[in-house]
Design a protein around this motif. Structure first.
Motif: not given
Length: 211
Positions: A145, A151, A161
């Motif tokens: 992210d 994630c 995530c």
């Protein structure tokens, strides 16, 4: 029924109801990062992008829902460095890092997704390579992210995530049903206590009327 007995009776009913009901537990669905020391897994104290494992290290990742590092699920599997990297010969000027990648269980998977089978891999890296480099070498596609939080490994999960997840958990082990599917010991004991207290209340009421 006397006022005192009525209050005691009501309090016991409330306690029983609260003791057997489910409680909300909040956790997070994410990839946890682990380092192996001999036969034991230790929760990593830094992220994979800054960790620089030594040659011969075993690093692990587990996808699961957990409340914190104390509650996190460890990677499954007992394969060590020698087994995982048996087919990856050593080379001068490079190091080898063994990876255990556990995609978790169906109960921890995001809605609509099925976790792939767990796997191991051996990454060959430059001497200063990080664990993130090792993942990039053997487990693409990876997804991060905006804050560099890992994630997805190998494309799993497809979305999400570190999202917060709420689940129901029993308030106490004593409130869980027995293996035969019948009422738990706690419930039976509670019902018995209510019956005993109810009889006592009735006796007190009759004594009060005839006293």
């Amino acid at each position: 029924m006397t006022r005192r007995a009525a209050l005691l009776f009501t309090a016991l009913l409330i306690a029983l109801a609260g003791g057997t009901g489910p409680a909300q537990a909040t956790g997070y669905r994410y990839w946890s990062f682990w380092e192996r020391d001999g036969e034991a897994w230790t929760y990593a104290t830094q992220g994979p992008s800054t960790a620089r494992p030594a040659d011969g290290s075993v690093q692990g990742f587990r996808f699961a829902v957990s409340e914190d590092s104390q509650d996190a699920s460890q990677p499954r599997g007992e394969a060590g460095f020698t087994t995982i990297c048996a087919g990856t010969p050593a080379r001068d000027g490079q190091k080898r890092v063994a990876l255990v990648i556990d995609f978790g269980t169906a109960s921890d998977a995001p809605s609509g997704e099925t976790p792939p089978a767990s796997r191991t891999a051996c990454a060959r890296l430059a001497p200063d390579g990080t664990t993130a480099d090792a993942l990039a070498a053997v487990a693409k596609p990876l997804r991060y992210d905006a804050d560099a939080l890992l994630c997805a490994i190998g494309g799993y999960p497809e979305k999400g995530c570190g999202e917060q997840v709420s689940s129901e958990r029993k308030a106490s082990p004593a409130s869980e049903a027995g293996s035969g599917g019948g009422p738990s010991l706690g419930i039976v004991a509670g019902v018995a206590a209510v019956a005993v207290l109810g009889a006592a209340v009735g006796w007190q009421a009759r004594r009060h009327r005839h006293g």
